[in-house]
Design a protein around this motif. Sequence first.
Motif, PDB file in Angstrom:
ATOM      1  N   ARG A  47       0.834  -1.208   0.000  1.00  0.00           N
ATOM      2  CA  ARG A  47       0.000   0.000   0.000  1.00  0.00           C
ATOM      3  C   ARG A  47       0.865   1.253   0.000  1.00  0.00           C
ATOM      4  NH1 ARG A  47      -3.108  -3.335   3.465  1.00  0.00           N
ATOM      5  NH2 ARG A  47      -2.174  -2.402   5.337  1.00  0.00           N
ATOM      6  N   LEU A  48       1.985   1.216   0.722  1.00  0.00           N
ATOM      7  CA  LEU A  48       2.875   2.375   0.756  1.00  0.00           C
ATOM      8  C   LEU A  48       3.530   2.636  -0.595  1.00  0.00           C
ATOM      9  CD1 LEU A  48       4.554   1.709   4.226  1.00  0.00           C
ATOM     10  CD2 LEU A  48       3.171   3.710   3.637  1.00  0.00           C
ATOM     11  N   LEU A  49       3.590   1.592  -1.427  1.00  0.00           N
ATOM     12  CA  LEU A  49       4.145   1.725  -2.778  1.00  0.00           C
ATOM     13  C   LEU A  49       3.058   1.837  -3.834  1.00  0.00           C
ATOM     14  CD1 LEU A  49       6.733   0.901  -1.246  1.00  0.00           C
ATOM     15  CD2 LEU A  49       7.340  -0.539  -3.178  1.00  0.00           C
ATOM     16  N   GLU A  74       3.842   9.642  -0.183  1.00  0.00           N
ATOM     17  CA  GLU A  74       4.502  10.604   0.707  1.00  0.00           C
ATOM     18  C   GLU A  74       3.937  10.416   2.111  1.00  0.00           C
ATOM     19  OE1 GLU A  74       4.525  14.586  -0.696  1.00  0.00           O
ATOM     20  OE2 GLU A  74       5.184  14.044  -2.716  1.00  0.00           O
ATOM     21  N   ASP A  75       4.513   9.456   2.800  1.00  0.00           N
ATOM     22  CA  ASP A  75       4.025   9.073   4.122  1.00  0.00           C
ATOM     23  C   ASP A  75       5.091   9.350   5.168  1.00  0.00           C
ATOM     24  OD1 ASP A  75       3.385   7.110   6.426  1.00  0.00           O
ATOM     25  OD2 ASP A  75       1.631   6.899   5.127  1.00  0.00           O
ATOM     26  N   GLU A  76       4.667   9.667   6.375  1.00  0.00           N
ATOM     27  CA  GLU A  76       5.594   9.940   7.471  1.00  0.00           C
ATOM     28  C   GLU A  76       6.455   8.731   7.827  1.00  0.00           C
ATOM     29  OE1 GLU A  76       6.152  12.882   9.325  1.00  0.00           O
ATOM     30  OE2 GLU A  76       5.109  13.695   7.582  1.00  0.00           O
ATOM     31  N   VAL A  77       5.989   7.546   7.445  1.00  0.00           N
ATOM     32  CA  VAL A  77       6.708   6.325   7.804  1.00  0.00           C
ATOM     33  C   VAL A  77       8.136   6.323   7.279  1.00  0.00           C
ATOM     34  CG1 VAL A  77       5.984   5.003   5.780  1.00  0.00           C
ATOM     35  CG2 VAL A  77       6.524   3.796   7.894  1.00  0.00           C
ATOM     36  N   TRP A  78       8.360   6.945   6.108  1.00  0.00           N
ATOM     37  CA  TRP A  78       9.681   6.920   5.482  1.00  0.00           C
ATOM     38  C   TRP A  78      10.721   7.713   6.263  1.00  0.00           C
ATOM     39  CZ3 TRP A  78       9.031   3.014   2.693  1.00  0.00           C
ATOM     40  CH2 TRP A  78       7.958   2.849   1.838  1.00  0.00           C
ATOM     41  N   LYS A  79      10.283   8.574   7.182  1.00  0.00           N
ATOM     42  CA  LYS A  79      11.226   9.397   7.939  1.00  0.00           C
ATOM     43  C   LYS A  79      11.947   8.606   9.026  1.00  0.00           C
ATOM     44  CE  LYS A  79       8.762  13.731   7.064  1.00  0.00           C
ATOM     45  NZ  LYS A  79       8.086  14.902   7.667  1.00  0.00           N
ATOM     46  N   GLY A  80      11.553   7.374   9.192  1.00  0.00           N
ATOM     47  CA  GLY A  80      12.208   6.496  10.158  1.00  0.00           C
ATOM     48  C   GLY A  80      11.347   5.277  10.407  1.00  0.00           C
ATOM     49  N   PHE A  81      11.827   4.106   9.970  1.00  0.00           N
ATOM     50  CA  PHE A  81      10.982   2.923  10.113  1.00  0.00           C
ATOM     51  C   PHE A  81      11.828   1.656  10.270  1.00  0.00           C
ATOM     52  CE2 PHE A  81      11.953   3.178   5.631  1.00  0.00           C
ATOM     53  CZ  PHE A  81      12.083   1.860   5.205  1.00  0.00           C
ATOM     54  N   VAL A  82      11.181   0.642  10.817  1.00  0.00           N
ATOM     55  CA  VAL A  82      11.715  -0.720  10.820  1.00  0.00           C
ATOM     56  C   VAL A  82      10.643  -1.606  10.194  1.00  0.00           C
ATOM     57  CG1 VAL A  82      13.183  -0.406  12.852  1.00  0.00           C
ATOM     58  CG2 VAL A  82      10.836  -1.237  13.135  1.00  0.00           C
ATOM     59  N   SER A  83      11.053  -2.791   9.765  1.00  0.00           N
ATOM     60  CA  SER A  83      10.086  -3.689   9.145  1.00  0.00           C
ATOM     61  C   SER A  83      10.180  -5.068   9.767  1.00  0.00           C
ATOM     62  CB  SER A  83      10.335  -3.777   7.634  1.00  0.00           C
ATOM     63  OG  SER A  83      11.509  -4.536   7.379  1.00  0.00           O
ATOM     64  N   PHE A 107      20.882  -5.731   0.827  1.00  0.00           N
ATOM     65  CA  PHE A 107      20.107  -6.609   1.695  1.00  0.00           C
ATOM     66  C   PHE A 107      19.798  -5.907   3.006  1.00  0.00           C
ATOM     67  CE2 PHE A 107      22.997  -8.905  -0.998  1.00  0.00           C
ATOM     68  CZ  PHE A 107      22.304 -10.018  -1.442  1.00  0.00           C
ATOM     69  N   THR A 108      18.596  -6.098   3.506  1.00  0.00           N
ATOM     70  CA  THR A 108      18.253  -5.615   4.840  1.00  0.00           C
ATOM     71  C   THR A 108      17.472  -6.702   5.571  1.00  0.00           C
ATOM     72  OG1 THR A 108      16.265  -4.520   3.959  1.00  0.00           O
ATOM     73  CG2 THR A 108      18.215  -3.151   4.287  1.00  0.00           C
ATOM     74  N   ALA A 109      17.666  -6.753   6.864  1.00  0.00           N
ATOM     75  CA  ALA A 109      16.997  -7.730   7.717  1.00  0.00           C
ATOM     76  C   ALA A 109      15.920  -7.038   8.538  1.00  0.00           C
ATOM     77  CB  ALA A 109      18.024  -8.406   8.634  1.00  0.00           C
ATOM     78  N   PRO A 110      15.018  -7.793   9.141  1.00  0.00           N
ATOM     79  CA  PRO A 110      14.000  -7.174   9.995  1.00  0.00           C
ATOM     80  C   PRO A 110      14.619  -6.362  11.123  1.00  0.00           C
ATOM     81  CG  PRO A 110      13.444  -9.466   9.542  1.00  0.00           C
ATOM     82  CD  PRO A 110      14.834  -9.247   9.015  1.00  0.00           C
ATOM     83  N   ASN A 111      13.908  -5.298  11.493  1.00  0.00           N
ATOM     84  CA  ASN A 111      14.247  -4.453  12.647  1.00  0.00           C
ATOM     85  C   ASN A 111      15.480  -3.592  12.443  1.00  0.00           C
ATOM     86  OD1 ASN A 111      12.050  -5.576  14.188  1.00  0.00           O
ATOM     87  ND2 ASN A 111      13.320  -7.392  14.525  1.00  0.00           N
ATOM     88  N   GLN A 112      15.937  -3.433  11.206  1.00  0.00           N
ATOM     89  CA  GLN A 112      17.003  -2.473  10.923  1.00  0.00           C
ATOM     90  C   GLN A 112      16.366  -1.108  10.660  1.00  0.00           C
ATOM     91  OE1 GLN A 112      19.119  -4.212   7.612  1.00  0.00           O
ATOM     92  NE2 GLN A 112      20.541  -5.287   8.956  1.00  0.00           N
ATOM     93  N   VAL A 113      16.854  -0.088  11.341  1.00  0.00           N
ATOM     94  CA  VAL A 113      16.282   1.248  11.192  1.00  0.00           C
ATOM     95  C   VAL A 113      16.670   1.824   9.839  1.00  0.00           C
ATOM     96  CG1 VAL A 113      16.189   3.584  12.144  1.00  0.00           C
ATOM     97  CG2 VAL A 113      16.381   1.615  13.678  1.00  0.00           C
ATOM     98  N   GLN A 114      15.666   2.319   9.107  1.00  0.00           N
ATOM     99  CA  GLN A 114      15.902   2.861   7.773  1.00  0.00           C
ATOM    100  C   GLN A 114      15.177   4.194   7.609  1.00  0.00           C
ATOM    101  OE1 GLN A 114      15.493  -0.155   4.497  1.00  0.00           O
ATOM    102  NE2 GLN A 114      14.877  -1.491   6.185  1.00  0.00           N
ATOM    103  N   TYR A 115      15.701   5.000   6.697  1.00  0.00           N
ATOM    104  CA  TYR A 115      15.097   6.278   6.342  1.00  0.00           C
ATOM    105  C   TYR A 115      15.134   6.377   4.823  1.00  0.00           C
ATOM    106  CZ  TYR A 115      16.644   7.160  11.153  1.00  0.00           C
ATOM    107  OH  TYR A 115      16.886   7.063  12.495  1.00  0.00           O
ATOM    108  N   LEU A 116      14.050   6.823   4.232  1.00  0.00           N
ATOM    109  CA  LEU A 116      13.992   6.897   2.773  1.00  0.00           C
ATOM    110  C   LEU A 116      13.521   8.272   2.339  1.00  0.00           C
ATOM    111  CD1 LEU A 116      14.342   5.143   0.214  1.00  0.00           C
ATOM    112  CD2 LEU A 116      11.897   4.638   0.358  1.00  0.00           C
ATOM    113  N   ASP A 117      14.275   8.893   1.423  1.00  0.00           N
ATOM    114  CA  ASP A 117      13.912  10.200   0.887  1.00  0.00           C
ATOM    115  C   ASP A 117      13.077   9.988  -0.373  1.00  0.00           C
ATOM    116  OD1 ASP A 117      13.671  12.766   0.021  1.00  0.00           O
ATOM    117  OD2 ASP A 117      15.814  13.117  -0.331  1.00  0.00           O
ATOM    118  N   VAL A 118      11.767   9.943  -0.208  1.00  0.00           N
ATOM    119  CA  VAL A 118      10.893   9.657  -1.356  1.00  0.00           C
ATOM    120  C   VAL A 118      10.763  10.856  -2.285  1.00  0.00           C
ATOM    121  CG1 VAL A 118       9.585   7.893  -0.142  1.00  0.00           C
ATOM    122  CG2 VAL A 118       8.824  10.273  -0.043  1.00  0.00           C
TER     123      VAL A 118
END
Length: 298
Positions: free
Chosen positions: A12-14, A36-45, A76-87
Amino acid sequence: MNTIQSISQFHRLLSLPEPKHPMVSVINLSEAVFSEDEVWKGFVSRYYCVALKRTATGKIRYGQQHYDYDKGVLSFTAPNQVQYLDVTAMDCRNTGYLLIFHEDFLLKHSLATTISNYGFFSYAVNEALHLSEDEENDLLEILNKIDKECSHIDKYTQEIILSHIETLLQYSNRFYERQFITRKNSNHQLLVKFEKFLNKYFDKESSEKGLLTVHQIAEAMNLSPNYLSDLLRVHTGQNTQQHIHEKLISKAKEKLSTTELSVSEIAYELGFEHSQSFSTLFKKKTSVSPLEFRQSFN
């Protein structure tokens, strides 16, 4: 901190339709529009992600560093790694694929325990894998098989998809080793820098320096701990911890044979809080105790 809990939420975010399979998805980035969601400013998955990016534009941040994604790379990224994305930097030229699979999809499968052996899931983004055309085609073939299998949800689905994922990870191991070997000049500079750091650290007179850790030296070299260890293993046959121990034992032998310092004093100078820990490591590595080693010179 925001958490992306499910594959459906990520779709949904994509701005994508619901995934074919609730636990696994192969996403074509050319079809994605990042909301353009606030989630991209700092998230884990809660999922693992293998990103094959070709001409994708945009910036992703780990910690305090930004990295451009404007070349074909595999990361590669694993669960619970903190990420930030500039959409805001994303545009319609994005091409490539994302393989995402939920951590729960691995349950009751051998990959649940062995996936931690693939160190590249904790590499930094700037340590991504650069693929040749043939290597990229090999991985695309596997991604296509996974995508096709996502349409079949039966008792065979998990085993078939995870066997494909495991094959992809094995290929990635091979390709990373190729990259470590072919980047001779830059890797040689890293090896020289590593050796200089070790020598400088153990030559310091301060007794308060403490034991050198893998994390300390990786941070000083601006590398992730796993990337540094894997690089050293390919080129020297030993990982970072083994190199640290080798240098430590070498310094210990030097002090035992050329000074009158007690074993406790030598242990303290090398950073050990307890001399018994030093003696245990020394005997494990040399088959003799520090005192027995010293006596062999008398």
